[in-house]
Design a protein around this motif. Sequence first.
Motif, PDB file in Angstrom:
ATOM      1  N   HIS A  16       7.384   3.518   4.235  1.00  0.00           N
ATOM      2  CA  HIS A  16       7.211   4.341   3.363  1.00  0.00           C
ATOM      3  C   HIS A  16       7.874   5.737   3.890  1.00  0.00           C
ATOM      4  N   GLY A  17       8.217   5.721   5.259  1.00  0.00           N
ATOM      5  CA  GLY A  17       9.076   6.760   5.798  1.00  0.00           C
ATOM      6  C   GLY A  17       8.227   7.827   6.327  1.00  0.00           C
ATOM      7  N   ALA A  18       8.471   8.671   7.274  1.00  0.00           N
ATOM      8  CA  ALA A  18       7.672   9.731   7.700  1.00  0.00           C
ATOM      9  C   ALA A  18       7.524  10.752   6.894  1.00  0.00           C
ATOM     10  N   THR A  19       8.380  10.904   5.996  1.00  0.00           N
ATOM     11  CA  THR A  19       8.110  11.810   4.780  1.00  0.00           C
ATOM     12  C   THR A  19       7.688  11.445   3.538  1.00  0.00           C
ATOM     13  N   GLY A  20       7.080  10.262   3.701  1.00  0.00           N
ATOM     14  CA  GLY A  20       6.527   9.561   2.386  1.00  0.00           C
ATOM     15  C   GLY A  20       7.619   9.175   1.212  1.00  0.00           C
ATOM     16  N   ALA A  21       8.864   9.312   1.424  1.00  0.00           N
ATOM     17  CA  ALA A  21       9.636   9.238   0.413  1.00  0.00           C
ATOM     18  C   ALA A  21       9.996   7.678  -0.110  1.00  0.00           C
ATOM     19  N   GLY A  22       9.541   6.855   0.852  1.00  0.00           N
ATOM     20  CA  GLY A  22       9.722   5.273   0.682  1.00  0.00           C
ATOM     21  C   GLY A  22      11.237   4.951   0.807  1.00  0.00           C
ATOM     22  N   THR A  23      11.500   3.706   0.132  1.00  0.00           N
ATOM     23  CA  THR A  23      12.859   3.139   0.177  1.00  0.00           C
ATOM     24  C   THR A  23      13.244   3.009  -1.204  1.00  0.00           C
ATOM     25  N   PRO A  24      14.172   3.605  -1.744  1.00  0.00           N
ATOM     26  CA  PRO A  24      14.688   3.196  -3.185  1.00  0.00           C
ATOM     27  C   PRO A  24      14.618   1.594  -3.344  1.00  0.00           C
ATOM     28  N   GLY A  25      14.307   1.269  -4.440  1.00  0.00           N
ATOM     29  CA  GLY A  25      14.154  -0.118  -4.801  1.00  0.00           C
ATOM     30  C   GLY A  25      13.384  -1.126  -4.130  1.00  0.00           C
TER      31      GLY A  25
ATOM     32  N   LEU B 128       0.522  -4.282   9.561  1.00  0.00           N
ATOM     33  CA  LEU B 128       0.370  -3.517   8.352  1.00  0.00           C
ATOM     34  C   LEU B 128       1.454  -2.738   7.831  1.00  0.00           C
ATOM     35  N   ALA B 129       2.478  -2.111   8.474  1.00  0.00           N
ATOM     36  CA  ALA B 129       3.441  -1.530   8.349  1.00  0.00           C
ATOM     37  C   ALA B 129       4.275  -2.195   7.034  1.00  0.00           C
ATOM     38  N   ALA B 130       4.263  -3.355   6.933  1.00  0.00           N
ATOM     39  CA  ALA B 130       5.008  -4.087   5.785  1.00  0.00           C
ATOM     40  C   ALA B 130       4.134  -4.243   4.620  1.00  0.00           C
ATOM     41  N   ALA B 131       3.055  -3.510   4.703  1.00  0.00           N
ATOM     42  CA  ALA B 131       2.169  -3.851   3.427  1.00  0.00           C
ATOM     43  C   ALA B 131       1.328  -2.271   2.997  1.00  0.00           C
ATOM     44  N   VAL B 132       1.062  -1.484   3.883  1.00  0.00           N
ATOM     45  CA  VAL B 132      -0.087  -0.496   3.798  1.00  0.00           C
ATOM     46  C   VAL B 132       0.379   0.231   2.618  1.00  0.00           C
ATOM     47  N   LEU B 133      -0.523   0.564   1.671  1.00  0.00           N
ATOM     48  CA  LEU B 133      -0.433   1.377   0.668  1.00  0.00           C
ATOM     49  C   LEU B 133       0.561   1.051  -0.640  1.00  0.00           C
ATOM     50  N   ILE B 134       0.256  -0.027  -1.042  1.00  0.00           N
ATOM     51  CA  ILE B 134       0.691  -0.505  -2.309  1.00  0.00           C
ATOM     52  C   ILE B 134       1.657  -1.594  -2.328  1.00  0.00           C
ATOM     53  N   GLY B 135       1.162  -2.338  -3.234  1.00  0.00           N
ATOM     54  CA  GLY B 135       1.573  -3.052  -4.027  1.00  0.00           C
ATOM     55  C   GLY B 135       2.738  -2.054  -4.514  1.00  0.00           C
ATOM     56  N   LEU B 136       1.986  -0.597  -4.164  1.00  0.00           N
ATOM     57  CA  LEU B 136       2.843   0.408  -3.545  1.00  0.00           C
ATOM     58  C   LEU B 136       3.939  -0.277  -2.613  1.00  0.00           C
ATOM     59  N   VAL B 137       3.739  -1.519  -2.360  1.00  0.00           N
ATOM     60  CA  VAL B 137       4.915  -2.240  -1.396  1.00  0.00           C
ATOM     61  C   VAL B 137       5.497  -3.485  -1.913  1.00  0.00           C
ATOM     62  N   GLY B 138       5.031  -4.214  -1.398  1.00  0.00           N
ATOM     63  CA  GLY B 138       5.607  -5.702  -1.633  1.00  0.00           C
ATOM     64  C   GLY B 138       5.908  -5.929  -3.167  1.00  0.00           C
ATOM     65  N   ALA B 139       4.857  -5.398  -3.969  1.00  0.00           N
ATOM     66  CA  ALA B 139       4.920  -5.629  -5.382  1.00  0.00           C
ATOM     67  C   ALA B 139       5.935  -5.095  -6.097  1.00  0.00           C
ATOM     68  N   GLY B 140       6.322  -4.182  -5.320  1.00  0.00           N
ATOM     69  CA  GLY B 140       7.712  -3.515  -6.187  1.00  0.00           C
ATOM     70  C   GLY B 140       8.693  -4.270  -6.103  1.00  0.00           C
ATOM     71  N   MET B 141       8.912  -5.071  -4.976  1.00  0.00           N
ATOM     72  CA  MET B 141      10.275  -5.899  -4.703  1.00  0.00           C
ATOM     73  C   MET B 141      10.007  -7.263  -5.363  1.00  0.00           C
TER      74      MET B 141
END
Length: 290
Positions: free
Chosen positions: A178-187, A5-18
């Motif tokens: 998305h990081g422990a602080t919810g900041a994600g990884t830019p890009g 799940l870590a590679a995907a939870v919360l969004i096309g907030l995920v892989g869709a952005g890539m």
Amino acid sequence: MKRNLAAAVLIGLVGAGMAHAQSLQGLPAGPLGQSIQSGYDMMMHTTTNPEVKRYVGNDLTCSNCHINGGNTAAPGNFRETATELPNYSKRENTVITLEDRIANCFMRSMNGIRPSTDSKVIVDMTAYIDWLDRGKPIETPPAPPSKPSPYPAMLRTATHADVVAGAAVYKTNCAACHGATGAGTPGTFPPVWGDKSYNAGAGLANPVKLATWVKGNMPLGNPHLTEQEAFQVAMYIDTHPRPDFVLSKHLPANAPADEYNASVRAETDSVASNFKKAGLSLQSLTGAAN
């Protein structure tokens, strides 16, 4: 639950952005086809596209929430959007068009400035969404869901325990991206709270809507979170700080009064006020009142 799940939870907030925007197939020839392709490109590269980035105030792209440019059957898709508009919007207290709906998203989900509805940005995005709905009849209002959502009832009875449980879901399945602080990884992986995420006036700032999105999309390609898990992680995310929404700050300066199609001319939302509307205390939910 497994770490996949870590590679995907919360969004096309995920892989869709890539994902890389690609050439769409079956487009009409000439300027209309070019406009549709342009609208799709803007959806996929919202923060870097030169036409659209000026209206964006955070690190999200449209495709973070509307996976694959909205061309899916999951929540957040655009396949039944154009045929449901124009329609009455309670938030604006007026009948809005598809162009209005897209422009308003820039103020909220993108925490930016509302483009004019006759700008190239809105025209091209509208052309793309219309193209996804090509050949379908306009149906207003849309048919009610066959199964009522469980999330409104869950929200009414939510407690600090739900937020604590959501933190565990997030730590196990989301923090790696998305990081422990919810900041994600830019890009790569977008922020899910904080200054660079959606503001308190966005649809996903409502845990009912976020839970619906999460349940239908996550993990990416294989959504299987339970309704309770989806709701709890939505509560955890939406109790975190994010920008307030003050309507006047998101309307372009010196724009004609009728450019913003709404009867509601003043609105201010915060994380705390969103929960107050549901009869809940943010302090109690986060344990700060204990």
